[in-house]
Design a protein around this motif. Structure first.
Motif, PDB file in Angstrom:
ATOM      1  N   ARG A  22      46.043  37.571 -10.567  1.00  0.00           N
ATOM      2  CA  ARG A  22      47.190  38.272 -11.164  1.00  0.00           C
ATOM      3  C   ARG A  22      48.241  37.289 -11.668  1.00  0.00           C
ATOM      4  NH1 ARG A  22      46.528  41.611  -6.850  1.00  0.00           N
ATOM      5  NH2 ARG A  22      48.270  40.671  -5.732  1.00  0.00           N
ATOM      6  N   THR A  23      48.522  36.262 -10.887  1.00  0.00           N
ATOM      7  CA  THR A  23      49.538  35.281 -11.284  1.00  0.00           C
ATOM      8  C   THR A  23      49.082  34.502 -12.516  1.00  0.00           C
ATOM      9  OG1 THR A  23      50.273  35.097  -8.992  1.00  0.00           O
ATOM     10  CG2 THR A  23      50.930  33.338 -10.489  1.00  0.00           C
ATOM     11  N   ASP A  25      47.008  35.551 -14.801  1.00  0.00           N
ATOM     12  CA  ASP A  25      47.061  36.495 -15.924  1.00  0.00           C
ATOM     13  C   ASP A  25      48.492  36.752 -16.380  1.00  0.00           C
ATOM     14  OD1 ASP A  25      44.291  36.695 -15.892  1.00  0.00           O
ATOM     15  OD2 ASP A  25      44.267  38.625 -14.831  1.00  0.00           O
ATOM     16  N   GLU A  26      49.422  36.880 -15.430  1.00  0.00           N
ATOM     17  CA  GLU A  26      50.825  37.117 -15.778  1.00  0.00           C
ATOM     18  C   GLU A  26      51.396  35.997 -16.634  1.00  0.00           C
ATOM     19  OE1 GLU A  26      52.809  37.612 -12.035  1.00  0.00           O
ATOM     20  OE2 GLU A  26      51.998  39.625 -11.741  1.00  0.00           O
ATOM     21  N   HIS A  27      50.911  34.787 -16.426  1.00  0.00           N
ATOM     22  CA  HIS A  27      51.394  33.637 -17.187  1.00  0.00           C
ATOM     23  C   HIS A  27      50.530  33.334 -18.399  1.00  0.00           C
ATOM     24  CE1 HIS A  27      54.646  32.744 -14.485  1.00  0.00           C
ATOM     25  NE2 HIS A  27      53.825  32.945 -13.474  1.00  0.00           N
ATOM     26  N   GLY A  28      49.549  34.188 -18.653  1.00  0.00           N
ATOM     27  CA  GLY A  28      48.701  34.027 -19.833  1.00  0.00           C
ATOM     28  C   GLY A  28      47.860  32.763 -19.800  1.00  0.00           C
ATOM     29  N   LEU A  29      47.499  32.315 -18.608  1.00  0.00           N
ATOM     30  CA  LEU A  29      46.736  31.075 -18.472  1.00  0.00           C
ATOM     31  C   LEU A  29      45.234  31.351 -18.523  1.00  0.00           C
ATOM     32  CD1 LEU A  29      48.836  29.508 -15.599  1.00  0.00           C
ATOM     33  CD2 LEU A  29      48.850  28.837 -18.014  1.00  0.00           C
ATOM     34  N   ASP A  30      44.538  30.593 -19.341  1.00  0.00           N
ATOM     35  CA  ASP A  30      43.079  30.671 -19.377  1.00  0.00           C
ATOM     36  C   ASP A  30      42.534  29.925 -18.178  1.00  0.00           C
ATOM     37  OD1 ASP A  30      42.963  32.110 -21.736  1.00  0.00           O
ATOM     38  OD2 ASP A  30      42.883  30.305 -22.982  1.00  0.00           O
ATOM     39  N   TYR A  31      41.518  30.471 -17.570  1.00  0.00           N
ATOM     40  CA  TYR A  31      40.890  29.827 -16.418  1.00  0.00           C
ATOM     41  C   TYR A  31      39.435  30.255 -16.357  1.00  0.00           C
ATOM     42  CZ  TYR A  31      41.517  34.396 -14.287  1.00  0.00           C
ATOM     43  OH  TYR A  31      41.477  35.745 -14.040  1.00  0.00           O
ATOM     44  N   TYR A  81      53.975  26.449 -14.526  1.00  0.00           N
ATOM     45  CA  TYR A  81      53.802  27.196 -15.776  1.00  0.00           C
ATOM     46  C   TYR A  81      54.788  28.347 -15.936  1.00  0.00           C
ATOM     47  CZ  TYR A  81      49.413  24.655 -15.866  1.00  0.00           C
ATOM     48  OH  TYR A  81      48.469  23.658 -15.871  1.00  0.00           O
ATOM     49  N   GLU A  85      57.007  30.661 -20.702  1.00  0.00           N
ATOM     50  CA  GLU A  85      57.260  31.814 -21.555  1.00  0.00           C
ATOM     51  C   GLU A  85      58.725  31.918 -21.938  1.00  0.00           C
ATOM     52  OE1 GLU A  85      56.662  35.117 -18.668  1.00  0.00           O
ATOM     53  OE2 GLU A  85      54.557  34.670 -18.959  1.00  0.00           O
TER      54      GLU A  85
END
Length: 89
Positions: A22-23, A25-31, A81, A85
């Protein structure tokens, strides 16, 4: 398309792992997700990268950080990160 620089080692249906997801995704990080063996004693891949067999664990190639424990990972993501945003807005 470039490969994600963050790898998340996790278990299916693990609430601690989902907290990290969730964290991220909330920061829009690809992993990339790497699902590991459910049996604690079989998690050799996690032990090799983090020194522990616990999940979640991440490897961030951007910063060279490897860590485990969901609270530590969430804090790290927020500190590293979290401001991305808000900058330039």
């Amino acid at each position: 398309m470039t490969e994600p620089t963050i790898t998340l080692y996790r278990l299916q249906a693990c609430p601690y792992c989902e907290r990290v997801v969730r964290t991220l995704d909330e920061h829009g990080l690809d992993y990339r997700s790497r699902f590991v063996e459910p049996m604690h004693s079989d998690r050799n891949v996690v032990k090799r990268i983090s020194g522990k067999r616990t999940v979640p664990a991440i490897v961030d190639e951007n910063t060279g950080v490897t860590m485990s424990e969901s609270a530590n990972i969430v804090d790290y993501i927020e500190r590293t990160y979290g401001d991305a945003e808000g900058k330039g807005a």
